[in-house]
Design a protein around this motif. Structure first.
Motif, PDB file in Angstrom:
ATOM      1  N   GLN A   1       0.826  -1.208   0.000  1.00  0.00           N
ATOM      2  CA  GLN A   1       0.000   0.000   0.000  1.00  0.00           C
ATOM      3  C   GLN A   1       0.863   1.263   0.000  1.00  0.00           C
ATOM      4  N   LEU A   2       1.916   1.259   0.780  1.00  0.00           N
ATOM      5  CA  LEU A   2       2.837   2.406   0.772  1.00  0.00           C
ATOM      6  C   LEU A   2       3.490   2.557  -0.595  1.00  0.00           C
ATOM      7  N   GLY A   3       3.856   1.427  -1.195  1.00  0.00           N
ATOM      8  CA  GLY A   3       4.471   1.477  -2.515  1.00  0.00           C
ATOM      9  C   GLY A   3       3.561   2.112  -3.545  1.00  0.00           C
ATOM     10  N   VAL A   4       2.275   1.756  -3.526  1.00  0.00           N
ATOM     11  CA  VAL A   4       1.305   2.364  -4.445  1.00  0.00           C
ATOM     12  C   VAL A   4       1.239   3.870  -4.214  1.00  0.00           C
ATOM     13  N   LYS A   5       1.256   4.251  -2.959  1.00  0.00           N
ATOM     14  CA  LYS A   5       1.215   5.682  -2.606  1.00  0.00           C
ATOM     15  C   LYS A   5       2.431   6.416  -3.165  1.00  0.00           C
ATOM     16  N   TYR A   6       3.623   5.861  -2.942  1.00  0.00           N
ATOM     17  CA  TYR A   6       4.844   6.521  -3.405  1.00  0.00           C
ATOM     18  C   TYR A   6       4.902   6.572  -4.930  1.00  0.00           C
ATOM     19  N   LEU A   7       4.436   5.524  -5.593  1.00  0.00           N
ATOM     20  CA  LEU A   7       4.408   5.530  -7.059  1.00  0.00           C
ATOM     21  C   LEU A   7       3.586   6.706  -7.565  1.00  0.00           C
ATOM     22  N   GLY A   8       2.405   6.877  -6.978  1.00  0.00           N
ATOM     23  CA  GLY A   8       1.538   7.961  -7.420  1.00  0.00           C
ATOM     24  C   GLY A   8       2.149   9.325  -7.183  1.00  0.00           C
ATOM     25  N   LEU A   9       2.744   9.521  -6.007  1.00  0.00           N
ATOM     26  CA  LEU A   9       3.344  10.811  -5.680  1.00  0.00           C
ATOM     27  C   LEU A   9       4.560  11.127  -6.553  1.00  0.00           C
ATOM     28  N   ALA A  10       5.251  10.084  -7.000  1.00  0.00           N
ATOM     29  CA  ALA A  10       6.458  10.286  -7.816  1.00  0.00           C
ATOM     30  C   ALA A  10       6.147  10.370  -9.309  1.00  0.00           C
ATOM     31  N   GLY A  11       4.868  10.223  -9.669  1.00  0.00           N
ATOM     32  CA  GLY A  11       4.485  10.375 -11.070  1.00  0.00           C
ATOM     33  C   GLY A  11       4.450   9.097 -11.878  1.00  0.00           C
ATOM     34  N   TYR A  12       4.609   7.944 -11.224  1.00  0.00           N
ATOM     35  CA  TYR A  12       4.541   6.659 -11.926  1.00  0.00           C
ATOM     36  C   TYR A  12       3.107   6.127 -11.907  1.00  0.00           C
TER      37      TYR A  12
ATOM     38  N   ASP B   1       1.242  -4.816 -11.369  1.00  0.00           N
ATOM     39  CA  ASP B   1       1.849  -5.375 -12.580  1.00  0.00           C
ATOM     40  C   ASP B   1       3.057  -6.244 -12.240  1.00  0.00           C
ATOM     41  N   PHE B   2       3.911  -5.743 -11.341  1.00  0.00           N
ATOM     42  CA  PHE B   2       5.089  -6.548 -11.040  1.00  0.00           C
ATOM     43  C   PHE B   2       4.740  -7.748 -10.168  1.00  0.00           C
ATOM     44  N   LEU B   3       3.755  -7.616  -9.306  1.00  0.00           N
ATOM     45  CA  LEU B   3       3.323  -8.784  -8.537  1.00  0.00           C
ATOM     46  C   LEU B   3       2.828  -9.881  -9.483  1.00  0.00           C
ATOM     47  N   LYS B   4       2.220  -9.490 -10.589  1.00  0.00           N
ATOM     48  CA  LYS B   4       1.814 -10.474 -11.601  1.00  0.00           C
ATOM     49  C   LYS B   4       3.040 -11.121 -12.241  1.00  0.00           C
ATOM     50  N   ARG B   5       4.106 -10.340 -12.404  1.00  0.00           N
ATOM     51  CA  ARG B   5       5.352 -10.894 -12.954  1.00  0.00           C
ATOM     52  C   ARG B   5       5.913 -11.942 -11.996  1.00  0.00           C
ATOM     53  N   MET B   6       5.806 -11.666 -10.699  1.00  0.00           N
ATOM     54  CA  MET B   6       6.271 -12.625  -9.706  1.00  0.00           C
ATOM     55  C   MET B   6       5.424 -13.891  -9.734  1.00  0.00           C
ATOM     56  N   ASP B   7       4.141 -13.723  -9.939  1.00  0.00           N
ATOM     57  CA  ASP B   7       3.242 -14.869 -10.043  1.00  0.00           C
ATOM     58  C   ASP B   7       3.651 -15.732 -11.237  1.00  0.00           C
ATOM     59  N   ALA B   8       3.956 -15.083 -12.357  1.00  0.00           N
ATOM     60  CA  ALA B   8       4.390 -15.810 -13.551  1.00  0.00           C
ATOM     61  C   ALA B   8       5.720 -16.513 -13.308  1.00  0.00           C
ATOM     62  N   GLN B   9       6.614 -15.866 -12.556  1.00  0.00           N
ATOM     63  CA  GLN B   9       7.909 -16.476 -12.239  1.00  0.00           C
ATOM     64  C   GLN B   9       7.722 -17.727 -11.397  1.00  0.00           C
ATOM     65  N   THR B  10       6.790 -17.663 -10.446  1.00  0.00           N
ATOM     66  CA  THR B  10       6.518 -18.818  -9.597  1.00  0.00           C
ATOM     67  C   THR B  10       5.996 -19.989 -10.437  1.00  0.00           C
ATOM     68  N   GLU B  11       5.100 -19.700 -11.376  1.00  0.00           N
ATOM     69  CA  GLU B  11       4.577 -20.747 -12.256  1.00  0.00           C
ATOM     70  C   GLU B  11       5.692 -21.334 -13.118  1.00  0.00           C
TER      71      GLU B  11
ATOM     72  N   THR C   1       0.171 -14.330  -3.823  1.00  0.00           N
ATOM     73  CA  THR C   1       0.362 -13.239  -4.773  1.00  0.00           C
ATOM     74  C   THR C   1      -0.962 -12.722  -5.306  1.00  0.00           C
ATOM     75  N   GLU C   2      -1.922 -13.610  -5.550  1.00  0.00           N
ATOM     76  CA  GLU C   2      -3.216 -13.197  -6.084  1.00  0.00           C
ATOM     77  C   GLU C   2      -3.896 -12.202  -5.151  1.00  0.00           C
ATOM     78  N   ASP C   3      -3.820 -12.458  -3.850  1.00  0.00           N
ATOM     79  CA  ASP C   3      -4.406 -11.566  -2.861  1.00  0.00           C
ATOM     80  C   ASP C   3      -3.714 -10.211  -2.873  1.00  0.00           C
ATOM     81  N   ARG C   4      -2.400 -10.231  -2.950  1.00  0.00           N
ATOM     82  CA  ARG C   4      -1.641  -8.976  -2.964  1.00  0.00           C
ATOM     83  C   ARG C   4      -1.920  -8.196  -4.240  1.00  0.00           C
ATOM     84  N   ILE C   5      -2.054  -8.898  -5.364  1.00  0.00           N
ATOM     85  CA  ILE C   5      -2.374  -8.229  -6.631  1.00  0.00           C
ATOM     86  C   ILE C   5      -3.713  -7.522  -6.514  1.00  0.00           C
TER      87      ILE C   5
END
Length: 497
Positions: A198-209, A216-226, A249-253
């Motif tokens: 949640q903090l990461g989402v906040k910082y992304l928004g404040l920094a313009g990302y 998106d990256f949590l989905k990449r981690m899910d794909a890596q696990t598979e 990961t699904e819950d976190r996504i």
């Protein structure tokens, strides 16, 4: 870590952890609820975060093969990190962002503003925004002071490892407990991970990302696990990686996506894909030959010139202390190099009176492995009514060096013991020709041409995995629906020099 052999320094191989994990976390004002095990092992609360980070920094870097330096890459990661740190609650910390020379998909932070990301994670990411999501998550761990609780728990588990060694009288058991305990303390509690996301989402928004980059990256981690599940034959995939101790990961996504949607705006936010691919072009991919190479179950070290196989069904892991292997069912292997106390010392004497000197060894078998003298013992330990079966083997590697294997399991199955025997008996020196033939592999950014289909592109990849197609699609998810139009960039793996 260095080991002295007959007056010469030999660098101990850095175990390559194929399993993956990203420690992504959240705000200091709302302490995360600790899991039961966190409470059990919490024995102190560090008061000086900066001091802790500074003291541990050099050890962390050494444990992950050193800092990875590539022209344009390190400054690029620093710029992303500082852009995010500036919008955090601790903008005045002396933040430090380090790229580690490890193929492990990992990122983590130490108290005081020390943030680390591996080149293995950079290879998996699709764009700058996803990398920013990872760094934002780790910044959240720092601002929420999760590292202080983690440091406390690590010390507690370390003491438990020492206690186990004292109770068994075995330095080998003590070391094994500390090493495996170290793998556990890499994790955070569920609430800490949710908070960091949640903090990461906040910082992304404040920094313009784009805030969606976290999910998106949590989905990449899910794909890596598979991908790892398919590679290892383990249907859950997570048994071989640190995600086993993290929220699904699904819950976190879902949570990260919901947070991004709740804070949506009309600003034009860039993912930075082209810029990112340009920076990672030519980056070392996979194992660094100087640290040892993992190829499936085989471990090869071209500089120290040896090779061996992990037991069938085990996944190899590379670290600064030793080479590990796990089967996802509680059995482990640890390999490292030792040195003889004196010239001509027998393997049996070394095993009983040096390596396992504090353990009551019932009997020792002398044998040969690849023509070299060797000694083997099997010990059954009783821990609270639970039996632990240890198999230890030492092999004369020449020049005063000793190859050491130790296997631990709670399964007395003879089939498993046979696999252990096959493993240590596979140990062999590498000749000069074999060692020279081991080349590094590089991440290369190429573009789709009109005369190549997917099979032809995949066939051009270096032989870094038994399933090239699966790896290619993991690195290039846009190809899952067919080959993109000509001129589109994609990641390829090429053999380098």
């Amino acid at each position: 870590m260095n080991i002295e052999f007959a007056g010469r320094k030999w660098q101990r191989m850095r175990l390559v952890l194929i399993p993956l994990m990203v420690m992504i976390a959240v705000p200091a004002s709302t302490p995360a609820k600790a899991d039961l095990i966190d409470n059990l092992f919490s024995i102190f609360e560090p008061g000086d975060d900066r001091k802790i980070g500074a003291e541990q920094h050099s050890r962390v870097v050494a444990q992950y093969g050193g800092e990875y330096v590539k022209e344009g890459l390190n400054g690029y990661i620093l710029d992303i990190g500082l852009r995010l740190a500036f919008v955090s609650e601790m903008r005045d910390l002396p933040w430090r962002f380090t790229v580690l020379n490890s193929p492990v998909v990992n990122a983590f932070a130490l108290p005081g503003g020390y943030v680390y990301i591996t080149r293995g994670l950079l290879a998996l990411a699709n764009n700058e925004a996803e990398v920013a999501g990872v760094l934002a998550h780790e910044i959240g761990h720092v601002t929420a002071r999760h590292g202080a609780a983690r440091q406390s728990r690590a010390t507690g588990i370390g003491l438990i490892g020492v206690l186990a060694g004292v109770l068994t009288g075995s330095s080998a058991v003590q070391q094994l407990g500390q090493q495996l305990g170290g793998l556990y303390v890499a994790g955070y509690s569920r609430d800490q991970e949710y908070e960091a996301d949640q903090l990461g989402v906040k910082y992304l928004g404040l920094a313009g990302y784009p805030r969606e980059a976290m999910a998106d990256f949590l989905k990449r981690m899910d794909a890596q696990t598979e991908y790892m599940a398919g590679l290892t034959g383990n249907s859950s995939g997570g048994n071989f990686d640190f995600f086993a101790s993290h929220p699904q990961t699904e819950d976190r996504i879902g949570r990260a996506s919901a947070s991004a949607a709740e804070n949506a705006d009309d600003l034009d936010r860039e993912y930075g894909r082209s810029r990112y691919l340009g920076v990672i072009d030519g980056m070392l991919y996979g194992d660094d030959p100087k640290e040892g190479i993992i190829r499936g179950r085989e471990f090869l070290h071209p500089e120290l010139r040896f090779k061996f196989f992990a037991p069938e069904g085990f996944q190899l892991i590379n670290s600064s202390r030793a080479v590990f292997a796990v089967d996802g069912k509680g059995s482990q292997m640890v390999f490292d190099l030792g040195k003889l106390n004196s010239p001509g010392q027998s393997m049996a004497d070394y095993l009983q009176n040096v390596w396992l000197a504090k353990l009551q060894v019932p009997s020792i078998s002398t044998t040969e492995v690849g023509g070299a003298p060797a000694a083997v013992t099997r010990v059954v330990l009783d821990r609270g009514g639970q039996k632990i079966y240890l198999t230890a083997a030492v092999i004369d590697f020449g020049a005063g060096r000793v190859a050491r294997f130790i296997y631990q399991t709670q399964n007395p199955d003879n089939t498993l013991q046979t696999r252990f025997t096959e493993s240590y008996k596979s140990f062999r020196p590498l000749d000069a020709t074999e060692a020279t033939a081991i080349k590094p592999t590089l991440m290369k950014i190429e573009t789709v041409s009109g005369n190549k289909d997917l099979n032809a592109i995949v066939a051009s990849m270096a032989d870094v995995t038994k399933d090239k197609m699966a790896l290619f699609l993991l690195l290039n998810p846009t190809f899952e629906n067919g080959v993109p139009p000509a001129g589109q960039p994609y990641k390829n793996i090429r053999e380098g020099n």
